[in-house]
Design a protein around this motif. Sequence first.
Motif, PDB file in Angstrom:
ATOM      1  N   ALA A 337      41.819  47.523  28.753  1.00  0.00           N
ATOM      2  CA  ALA A 337      43.254  47.255  28.707  1.00  0.00           C
ATOM      3  C   ALA A 337      43.777  47.196  30.141  1.00  0.00           C
ATOM      4  O   ALA A 337      43.070  47.534  31.091  1.00  0.00           O
ATOM      5  CB  ALA A 337      43.963  48.340  27.907  1.00  0.00           C
ATOM      6  N   LYS A 338      45.039  46.793  30.300  1.00  0.00           N
ATOM      7  CA  LYS A 338      45.597  46.634  31.645  1.00  0.00           C
ATOM      8  C   LYS A 338      45.556  47.945  32.430  1.00  0.00           C
ATOM      9  O   LYS A 338      45.189  47.973  33.609  1.00  0.00           O
ATOM     10  CB  LYS A 338      47.026  46.117  31.560  1.00  0.00           C
ATOM     11  CG  LYS A 338      47.125  44.672  31.082  1.00  0.00           C
ATOM     12  CD  LYS A 338      48.560  44.177  31.086  1.00  0.00           C
ATOM     13  CE  LYS A 338      48.624  42.711  30.649  1.00  0.00           C
ATOM     14  NZ  LYS A 338      50.020  42.202  30.652  1.00  0.00           N
ATOM     15  N   ASP A 339      45.936  49.046  31.785  1.00  0.00           N
ATOM     16  CA  ASP A 339      45.909  50.328  32.481  1.00  0.00           C
ATOM     17  C   ASP A 339      44.486  50.725  32.855  1.00  0.00           C
ATOM     18  O   ASP A 339      44.255  51.305  33.922  1.00  0.00           O
ATOM     19  CB  ASP A 339      46.546  51.414  31.608  1.00  0.00           C
ATOM     20  CG  ASP A 339      48.054  51.231  31.451  1.00  0.00           C
ATOM     21  OD1 ASP A 339      48.641  50.481  32.268  1.00  0.00           O
ATOM     22  OD2 ASP A 339      48.623  51.819  30.516  1.00  0.00           O
ATOM     23  N   ASP A 340      43.539  50.405  31.978  1.00  0.00           N
ATOM     24  CA  ASP A 340      42.141  50.719  32.271  1.00  0.00           C
ATOM     25  C   ASP A 340      41.646  49.912  33.468  1.00  0.00           C
ATOM     26  O   ASP A 340      40.866  50.410  34.284  1.00  0.00           O
ATOM     27  CB  ASP A 340      41.265  50.427  31.056  1.00  0.00           C
ATOM     28  CG  ASP A 340      41.587  51.322  29.873  1.00  0.00           C
ATOM     29  OD1 ASP A 340      42.054  52.461  30.114  1.00  0.00           O
ATOM     30  OD2 ASP A 340      41.396  50.884  28.734  1.00  0.00           O
ATOM     31  N   MET A 341      42.070  48.659  33.557  1.00  0.00           N
ATOM     32  CA  MET A 341      41.678  47.824  34.687  1.00  0.00           C
ATOM     33  C   MET A 341      42.160  48.437  36.002  1.00  0.00           C
ATOM     34  O   MET A 341      41.410  48.542  36.971  1.00  0.00           O
ATOM     35  CB  MET A 341      42.255  46.415  34.531  1.00  0.00           C
ATOM     36  CG  MET A 341      41.624  45.577  33.454  1.00  0.00           C
ATOM     37  SD  MET A 341      42.333  43.900  33.463  1.00  0.00           S
ATOM     38  CE  MET A 341      41.386  43.136  32.156  1.00  0.00           C
ATOM     39  N   SER A 356      34.762  27.910  42.626  1.00  0.00           N
ATOM     40  CA  SER A 356      36.012  28.035  41.870  1.00  0.00           C
ATOM     41  C   SER A 356      35.854  28.849  40.595  1.00  0.00           C
ATOM     42  O   SER A 356      36.848  29.363  40.068  1.00  0.00           O
ATOM     43  CB  SER A 356      36.561  26.650  41.536  1.00  0.00           C
ATOM     44  OG  SER A 356      35.594  25.883  40.828  1.00  0.00           O
ATOM     45  N   THR A 357      34.619  28.986  40.075  1.00  0.00           N
ATOM     46  CA  THR A 357      34.444  29.805  38.869  1.00  0.00           C
ATOM     47  C   THR A 357      34.598  31.288  39.195  1.00  0.00           C
ATOM     48  O   THR A 357      34.984  32.070  38.322  1.00  0.00           O
ATOM     49  CB  THR A 357      33.084  29.534  38.208  1.00  0.00           C
ATOM     50  OG1 THR A 357      32.025  29.895  39.102  1.00  0.00           O
ATOM     51  CG2 THR A 357      32.955  28.076  37.825  1.00  0.00           C
ATOM     52  N   THR A 358      34.290  31.679  40.419  1.00  0.00           N
ATOM     53  CA  THR A 358      34.572  33.050  40.848  1.00  0.00           C
ATOM     54  C   THR A 358      36.040  33.198  41.220  1.00  0.00           C
ATOM     55  O   THR A 358      36.645  34.256  40.996  1.00  0.00           O
ATOM     56  CB  THR A 358      33.672  33.445  42.031  1.00  0.00           C
ATOM     57  OG1 THR A 358      32.317  33.475  41.597  1.00  0.00           O
ATOM     58  CG2 THR A 358      34.038  34.821  42.563  1.00  0.00           C
ATOM     59  N   ARG A 359      36.624  32.138  41.777  1.00  0.00           N
ATOM     60  CA  ARG A 359      38.061  32.184  42.044  1.00  0.00           C
ATOM     61  C   ARG A 359      38.842  32.388  40.749  1.00  0.00           C
ATOM     62  O   ARG A 359      39.921  33.012  40.743  1.00  0.00           O
ATOM     63  CB  ARG A 359      38.517  30.904  42.752  1.00  0.00           C
ATOM     64  CG  ARG A 359      39.939  31.003  43.309  1.00  0.00           C
ATOM     65  CD  ARG A 359      40.352  29.741  44.033  1.00  0.00           C
ATOM     66  NE  ARG A 359      40.480  28.617  43.134  1.00  0.00           N
ATOM     67  CZ  ARG A 359      39.787  27.480  43.241  1.00  0.00           C
ATOM     68  NH1 ARG A 359      38.934  27.312  44.223  1.00  0.00           N
ATOM     69  NH2 ARG A 359      39.947  26.499  42.357  1.00  0.00           N
ATOM     70  N   GLN A 360      38.337  31.905  39.616  1.00  0.00           N
ATOM     71  CA  GLN A 360      38.976  32.160  38.326  1.00  0.00           C
ATOM     72  C   GLN A 360      39.071  33.658  38.053  1.00  0.00           C
ATOM     73  O   GLN A 360      40.058  34.125  37.495  1.00  0.00           O
ATOM     74  CB  GLN A 360      38.186  31.481  37.199  1.00  0.00           C
ATOM     75  CG  GLN A 360      38.432  29.995  37.050  1.00  0.00           C
ATOM     76  CD  GLN A 360      37.734  29.449  35.819  1.00  0.00           C
ATOM     77  OE1 GLN A 360      36.534  29.176  35.836  1.00  0.00           O
ATOM     78  NE2 GLN A 360      38.487  29.304  34.742  1.00  0.00           N
ATOM     79  N   TRP A 361      38.025  34.403  38.413  1.00  0.00           N
ATOM     80  CA  TRP A 361      38.050  35.856  38.230  1.00  0.00           C
ATOM     81  C   TRP A 361      39.146  36.480  39.092  1.00  0.00           C
ATOM     82  O   TRP A 361      39.868  37.360  38.642  1.00  0.00           O
ATOM     83  CB  TRP A 361      36.687  36.446  38.593  1.00  0.00           C
ATOM     84  CG  TRP A 361      35.614  36.189  37.586  1.00  0.00           C
ATOM     85  CD1 TRP A 361      35.692  35.381  36.492  1.00  0.00           C
ATOM     86  CD2 TRP A 361      34.319  36.767  37.572  1.00  0.00           C
ATOM     87  NE1 TRP A 361      34.500  35.408  35.796  1.00  0.00           N
ATOM     88  CE2 TRP A 361      33.647  36.248  36.438  1.00  0.00           C
ATOM     89  CE3 TRP A 361      33.645  37.653  38.398  1.00  0.00           C
ATOM     90  CZ2 TRP A 361      32.332  36.606  36.125  1.00  0.00           C
ATOM     91  CZ3 TRP A 361      32.340  38.007  38.083  1.00  0.00           C
ATOM     92  CH2 TRP A 361      31.689  37.500  36.961  1.00  0.00           C
ATOM     93  N   LEU A 367      46.686  38.299  37.386  1.00  0.00           N
ATOM     94  CA  LEU A 367      47.561  38.208  36.219  1.00  0.00           C
ATOM     95  C   LEU A 367      47.421  39.419  35.299  1.00  0.00           C
ATOM     96  O   LEU A 367      48.391  39.855  34.671  1.00  0.00           O
ATOM     97  CB  LEU A 367      47.251  36.924  35.437  1.00  0.00           C
ATOM     98  CG  LEU A 367      47.567  35.603  36.142  1.00  0.00           C
ATOM     99  CD1 LEU A 367      47.091  34.428  35.294  1.00  0.00           C
ATOM    100  CD2 LEU A 367      49.056  35.481  36.440  1.00  0.00           C
ATOM    101  N   ALA A 368      46.203  39.960  35.225  1.00  0.00           N
ATOM    102  CA  ALA A 368      45.933  41.039  34.270  1.00  0.00           C
ATOM    103  C   ALA A 368      46.349  42.410  34.789  1.00  0.00           C
ATOM    104  O   ALA A 368      46.642  43.314  33.994  1.00  0.00           O
ATOM    105  CB  ALA A 368      44.456  41.056  33.910  1.00  0.00           C
ATOM    106  N   VAL A 369      46.353  42.585  36.095  1.00  0.00           N
ATOM    107  CA  VAL A 369      46.717  43.878  36.687  1.00  0.00           C
ATOM    108  C   VAL A 369      48.104  43.722  37.307  1.00  0.00           C
ATOM    109  O   VAL A 369      48.253  43.177  38.403  1.00  0.00           O
ATOM    110  CB  VAL A 369      45.686  44.312  37.747  1.00  0.00           C
ATOM    111  CG1 VAL A 369      46.075  45.662  38.342  1.00  0.00           C
ATOM    112  CG2 VAL A 369      44.285  44.383  37.131  1.00  0.00           C
ATOM    113  N   PRO A 370      49.148  44.184  36.632  1.00  0.00           N
ATOM    114  CA  PRO A 370      50.525  43.913  37.087  1.00  0.00           C
ATOM    115  C   PRO A 370      50.825  44.424  38.493  1.00  0.00           C
ATOM    116  O   PRO A 370      51.683  43.866  39.179  1.00  0.00           O
ATOM    117  CB  PRO A 370      51.385  44.641  36.038  1.00  0.00           C
ATOM    118  CG  PRO A 370      50.499  44.804  34.849  1.00  0.00           C
ATOM    119  CD  PRO A 370      49.120  44.959  35.382  1.00  0.00           C
TER     120      PRO A 370
END
Length: 547
Positions: A337-341, A356-361, A367-370
Motif C-alpha cells: 500500500a502507499k504507506d507501506d511503500m 524508458s522501461t526503468t524510467r516507468q518505475w 505517483l504512488a508515494v505522495p
Amino acid sequence: MSVQVMWSYPCGDRKGDGLPLPRPVPQLHMPSSDGLTDQTPKVNNPKVSPVSAINDPGFSADEWDRMLKLVHWAGPDRQITTANMSTSPNHSAFFINDLKGSYYVGEEIHVTIVAKDFTKTPKSYGGDLFQAKVYSDKLKASVFGEVLDHQNGTYSARFTLPWVGLASVAVRLIHSSEAVQALGRHRSTDSKRVFFHGYYVGNDPQGVRVEEKVECSIKWEGVVLSSKKDCCCEYQDAHVGLTWQCLKPQILPCSARVYHSMGGYRFNMTALEKVLFDRQHVNRWLKGDSRLIRVMASNTTIGVRESCKPGLPTPIPSGFYMNDVWTSFVCAARNFAKDDMTQCLKDKHIYMMGDSTTRQWFEYLILAVPTLKPMNLHSVYHVGPHMAVDVQNNIDLHFRSHGLPLRCVKAPVVSLHYMSNEIDGLAGGSHTVVVLNMWAHFTNYPLSYFAYRVSLVRRAVVELLRRAPETKVIIKSANTGIKDIFSSDWFSLQLDRILREGFRGVGVYILDVWQMTSCHYNSDYIHPAPVIIKNEIDILLSFICPK
C-alpha cells in the motif's frame, strides 16, 4: 532428435518433468552466422583500452562460449524463396495432450504445437518463436508456459496450473523461423538500419554561429559508419574502453560536438522480408484446442516462503496473475500500500539507471508515494538526470539513462553517461539501492558489443559490492514489446539471456518481467500497462524490504 529450449533461464529451477515427448539435453552447436563468432575472446581486463575493446566481448572464453550456446537458434534448412514457405499462424495449431476431466492446483498440463506453412504442409524444421500461456478472462488470471523446440516442426509447451477454476490455453506465433533468420541477418550486416545524429555547434570562419548535423554510431567490429579513411570524429572513453564515432562536419572541428539524438530508421528489407513482417505473419494467435481445463483445490500448497534475496533462480513459471495481482514463485513477494511503500523507502537512496522501461518505475513511484516530490533539474525527459525527494522520510530517488547508444530526442552529450561509470561513482552502503536494466537500445548491434557493455556493468557492480556489500543491486530483465525488424522480441530474448548469464553468481537480484508481460491479457508493448508496472514495483519493493 535434438531439442532447443526456446525460453529458459541459466539459473532457473525447472520443477517437474514428464513431458509426453522425450526431453533430451539440448543439442547446441556453435553458430557460424547470424552475427555470432566462435573466435576465442580475451579475458576481460577492467582497464581495457579503447583499441582492445573492439574485439573483446569482455568475458572469459568459457563465459562467452556459454553465452553463444544460450543464444543459439535453430533455423530453416533450405533456401526460403517465397512467403508461402514460412510458418502460417492460420494453418498451425496446438492441442492439449491427454486432457483429463480435472486437475489439482500445482499439476502440469502439456501441449503440442504443430507448425505448418501457408500451403498447409507440416514444417520439417524448427526455429519459430512461439509464446504460450494458460489463462482465464473471468478471473483475470494467467501463467506463462515454457516452449521447447523439437527442431522438426513440432513444439512442446508445459504449464503449471496455479489457481482453482477454469482455464484455457493460448499460443501465438511471434515470428516464423524464416522471419527469425531475417532478423539474424540484419543484426549481423545491417547495423545502420537504426542511426543517430550528432550536432556540432560553434562559429564558422566568418564568426557566424552555425550548427551542423551528421550521422553517428558506435565503433565496433562489424559496424561500418563509412568506408572512407579519416571519415570520422572519434570520442573515446578511456575508462570503459568504448568509442563513439560521428562523420566529420564540413565546417566545425570534432571538438564542437554538443548534442545527440536519434536519427531515424532505414527499412532495408527485401520484398520477401516485408511480407514476413507484415500483420498477417507476426504476433498472431494460433487456432487450437479450445477445451476448458478444470482445476480443483489441492492439499499441496504451491508458492514460496523464502524471503526475497540475491541469487534466487527464476523458475518457469516465475509466478501467475489472479485478479490482476501477481503471485511470485521466486520469493515471498507482497503487495505494498502507499504507506507501506513510504516506510520501505525511508532512509533510502535509490539510483535507477537504464532505458524508458526503468524510467516507468521512477515515474510510478512518484505517483504512488505522495510524499515524493520531483525536482526540476531542467534535463531532457528521455535522458535525465531526474530526481525526486521526500525530505521528511529522507528518501531520494534518481533516474538516468544508460547512455549511448540511446534513441532519444536532442539532448546534451554531457548528459549521456555510461552506466558503469555512474556505478563507479557510488559509495554504496546499507541505505543504497541500485536498479539497472539495458536491452531495448542494443538490439541493433552485434551480440559481442552488448556482452561487452554487460561486462562493464558487471565489473562496476562487483566493485560496488566489494566496497559496500550491504548495497542492494536489482537487475530488471527485458520485457516483451515491439515485434519488428528494429526491436523484435527475438532480439530482446537473446540479449536478456546474455544479461542473466553475465550476472550469474554476482550476488544481485534478477527481477524477471518477461513472463509478467508475456502472459498478461493486455497487449504487450515495450512500455507495459500501469497494472503490470504496479506488480513489478511490488516485487522490486519486496527485494528492497523482504520483511
